[in-house]
Structures are given as structure tokens and as C-alpha cells.
Design an enzyme around this catalytic site. Structure first.
Site, PDB file in Angstrom:
ATOM      1  N   HIS A   1       0.420  -1.005   0.171  1.00 29.99           N
ATOM      2  CA  HIS A   1       0.193  -0.355  -0.412  1.00 29.99           C
ATOM      3  C   HIS A   1       0.978   0.920  -0.391  1.00 29.99           C
ATOM      4  O   HIS A   1       1.843   1.182   1.362  1.00 29.99           O
ATOM      5  CB  HIS A   1      -1.215   0.189   1.223  1.00 29.99           C
ATOM      6  CG  HIS A   1      -1.702   1.341   1.318  1.00 29.99           C
ATOM      7  ND1 HIS A   1      -1.667   2.246   2.092  1.00 29.99           N
ATOM      8  CD2 HIS A   1      -2.930   1.933   0.613  1.00 29.99           C
ATOM      9  CE1 HIS A   1      -2.422   3.261   2.526  1.00 29.99           C
ATOM     10  NE2 HIS A   1      -2.794   3.390   1.227  1.00 29.99           N
TER      11      HIS A   1
ATOM     12  N   VAL B   1       5.778   2.461   1.495  1.00 31.97           N
ATOM     13  CA  VAL B   1       4.979   1.458   1.119  1.00 31.97           C
ATOM     14  C   VAL B   1       4.349   0.813   2.599  1.00 31.97           C
ATOM     15  O   VAL B   1       5.892   0.030   3.323  1.00 31.97           O
ATOM     16  CB  VAL B   1       5.903   0.470   0.167  1.00 31.97           C
ATOM     17  CG1 VAL B   1       4.833  -0.535  -0.340  1.00 31.97           C
ATOM     18  CG2 VAL B   1       5.969   1.780  -0.983  1.00 31.97           C
ATOM     19  N   GLU B   2       2.947   0.497   3.045  1.00 32.39           N
ATOM     20  CA  GLU B   2       3.213  -0.479   3.723  1.00 32.39           C
ATOM     21  C   GLU B   2       2.594  -2.349   3.191  1.00 32.39           C
ATOM     22  O   GLU B   2       1.879  -1.632   2.203  1.00 32.39           O
ATOM     23  CB  GLU B   2       1.902   0.255   4.846  1.00 32.39           C
ATOM     24  CG  GLU B   2       1.893   1.571   5.577  1.00 32.39           C
ATOM     25  CD  GLU B   2       0.064   1.663   5.784  1.00 32.39           C
ATOM     26  OE1 GLU B   2      -0.032   1.487   7.193  1.00 32.39           O
ATOM     27  OE2 GLU B   2      -0.412   1.717   4.741  1.00 32.39           O
ATOM     28  N   VAL B   3       3.548  -2.644   3.545  1.00 34.39           N
ATOM     29  CA  VAL B   3       4.199  -3.804   3.653  1.00 34.39           C
ATOM     30  C   VAL B   3       2.762  -5.134   4.247  1.00 34.39           C
ATOM     31  O   VAL B   3       2.952  -5.211   5.418  1.00 34.39           O
ATOM     32  CB  VAL B   3       5.257  -4.320   2.910  1.00 34.39           C
ATOM     33  CG1 VAL B   3       4.992  -5.800   2.350  1.00 34.39           C
ATOM     34  CG2 VAL B   3       5.817  -4.011   2.014  1.00 34.39           C
TER      35      VAL B   3
ATOM     36  N   ALA C   1      -0.873   3.667   8.349  1.00 34.82           N
ATOM     37  CA  ALA C   1      -1.302   5.031   7.766  1.00 34.82           C
ATOM     38  C   ALA C   1      -2.864   5.783   8.075  1.00 34.82           C
ATOM     39  O   ALA C   1      -3.064   6.716   8.578  1.00 34.82           O
ATOM     40  CB  ALA C   1      -0.155   5.830   6.134  1.00 34.82           C
TER      41      ALA C   1
END
Length: 299
Positions: free
Chosen positions: A122, A133-135, A172
Site C-alpha cells: 500500500h 509502502v505499507e507491506v 497510516a
């Protein structure tokens, strides 16, 4: 040369494509929109490594990373990844840019080998500028997939953070939602105008959080005594503030939207002007941060 397949040529998808192109990756873009070829040609007029793919299979077949950017609808994503899994390389990372749907939800009926390579990657909009980037791996995602995804995003000079637990909104957006709720309440209550609230954020929390995080700010806010001193003093008072509850009825929401639109405007010209200003300012902040040559103080 690393290859990325961009599934979905909207704002997020094209931004991912610009980021990958700037890093020398080969980019194949697929989207059912009939004007895809014109869109890609207009967005990448001088590129020899970005192309509009004939179909999903053509885009995905040779990709190291598949980045899906379709609508936030679970059944659509489930079918899309079933189709992607059938034609993708067996070692390809399959990522969704979803901001709310988890990999576990998408993978519930997928074959095990496809589910093992699926996760959320994301970004924040626009991904070509915003480093985060949210993994989020799903319950069926292999750890090797997560490791490869992190490595691929780092190769794009992003800042991937692996989230340990799947939950709505991830991290986030949960933080953003909490601030947004209080902001809407304050505007609706007549405490502050939309313009002044944005001025407050830009010149306080936004500026601070562009350079340090919340908890690091707590450490500094407490002086030499650190976060313990802060929480025992000012924090003991501010920690008791009850958050406001914004009204959500149609009339209240319409008045809020009217106030924001009266402040900033609406329409294509306004969007182009505001997004260009956002991008200029974001690049300036990132350049300034990169130029500080700071050393990490994380212990």
C-alpha cells in the site's frame, strides 16, 4: 532489468509506472479502458521501456512484481488475482495497492501457490513521491514473498514497512482517520475554518512529522527527561482530552464539503494546480531531508 506489471492505469497505477520508469525498470501497463494506448503514450512520450500491454496475460507474464491498482471491491480483486496467478511467473511477487482490503481476504479462495505470493503493498499518493509502502502479508503469504517485496520496493527507493497484523485501514490510514475526524469536528463546531486548520497542521504537526516521528517528538518534547518527563507533565493534561465526534448527517456533511470547496475550489483546473503545488512542495521537503545527511539515532 527488473520488470513491473501495472494493473490499473488510474492515478496510482500511472504514478507507480513513472516511479519504475525513473529507476530504469521495464514497465507493462494493462487496463480495460479503451484509451489505454493513448494514455500511456501521452504519459510516457519519450520512454522506450514503458508500454501498454495488449491484455492482462501480456502484461503479467514476464513481471518480477505485479502491482494491482484496481477498484476497492473485494470480489473484483479476488477474480483479478485468480487471473493474475494463472499467468504470472511462479516467482513473481503479487501485490495490491489496496488501502483497506487485506491479502487474506483476497486470497481466501485462491490456489495455495498464488496465495503464497500475494500481499498488500500500500503506497501513499502519489507513490512516485511518497516514500512509504505499507507491506502487509496475509495469513497464507510466504515469508520469502515479504522479503522479496521489501527488496523490490527498496530498489525503487521507497521506505517499506512490514505491518505485523492485518486490520482495517492498516496503520497510516488509521492515523489519518483519527486526525481527520477531529479536524471535521473542529470545523463543524466553528472552532476553526478549513483554511486555518490546514495552516495549523502545516506549521506545527506536519512540519514536525516531516522531520521526526511522533514518538521521537515525544522524546524531544520531554527535554533531557525524555518521554517519561513529557507524559508525567504536559502529557498528563493533554492525554485526558476527549476527541470530538463530527456530525455525519447529510446536511452537516454538505456544509463541510461546501466550506472546503469554497476555500480550495473544485474541478480539473483546480486539481491540476493543487496537485502540481503539492508535488513541488513534496519534492522540496524530500530534497531538504536528503541533503541533511543525518545519522540515525534509533537505539
Amino acid at each position: 532489468m527488473t520488470t513491473i506489471a501495472i494493473v490499473g492505469a488510474g492515478v496510482i497505477g500511472l504514478s507507480w509506472a513513472r516511479l519504475a520508469d525513473a529507476h530504469g525498470w521495464t514497465v507493462a501497463i494493462t487496463d480495460p479502458r479503451p484509451d489505454l494506448t493513448e494514455i500511456v503514450a501521452g504519459a510516457f512520450p519519450d520512454s522506450t521501456t514503458v508500454r501498454a500491454a495488449a491484455d492482462l496475460a501480456d502484461a503479467v507474464a514476464g513481471a518480477d512484481l505485479v502491482q494491482e491498482n484496481g477498484p476497492e471491491r473485494l470480489p473484483m480483486k479476488q477474480q483479478l488475482f485468480a487471473d493474475i496467478g494463472a499467468v504470472a511467473r511462479p516467482d513473481a511477487v503479487l501485490a495490491t495497492s489496496s488501502s483497506s482490503i487485506t491479502a487474506s481476504e483476497i486470497a481466501v479462495d485462491l490456489d495455495a501457490d498464488v496465495a503464497a505470493r500475494l500481499l498488500v503493498g500500500h503506497p501513499f499518493n502519489p507513490p512516485e513521491l511518497m516514500p512509504l509502502v505499507e507491506v502487509l502479508p496475509g495469513t497464507r503469504t510466504l515469508s520469502e514473498t515479504t522479503d522479496r517485496a521489501v527488496a523490490l520496493y527498496r530498489a525503487l527507493d521507497r521506505e517499506p514497512v512490514v505491518i505485523g497484523t492485518e486490520m482495517p485501514g492498516f496503520v497510516a490510514n488509521r492515523l489519518q482517520a483519527a486526525i481527520s475526524r477531529e479536524a471535521r469536528y473542529l470545523v463543524q463546531a466553528g472552532v476553526v475554518s478549513p483554511a486555518d486548520l490546514d495552516t495549523i497542521l502545516r506549521n506545527s504537526l506536519g512540519l514536525r512529522w516531516a522531520t521526526i516521528g511522533l514518538f521521537e517528538g515525544n522524546v524531544l518534547g520531554g527535554g533531557p527527561g525524555g518521554i517519561r518527563h513529557l507524559l508525567a507533565g504536559v502529557g498528563a493534561q493533554t492525554g485526558g482530552i476527549e476527541p470530538g465526534v463530527p456530525a455525519t448527517d447529510p446536511d452537516s456533511m454538505e456544509r463541510l464539503v461546501d466550506a472546503v470547496e469554497a476555500t480550495y475550489g473544485t474541478g480539473e483546473e483546480v486539481y491540476a494546480e493543487l496537485s502540481a503545488r503539492r508535488d513541488r512542495r513534496t519534492r522540496a521537503v524530500l530534497a531538504a531531508l536528503a541533503d541533511t545527511d543525518e545519522e540515525t539515532t534509533t537505539r
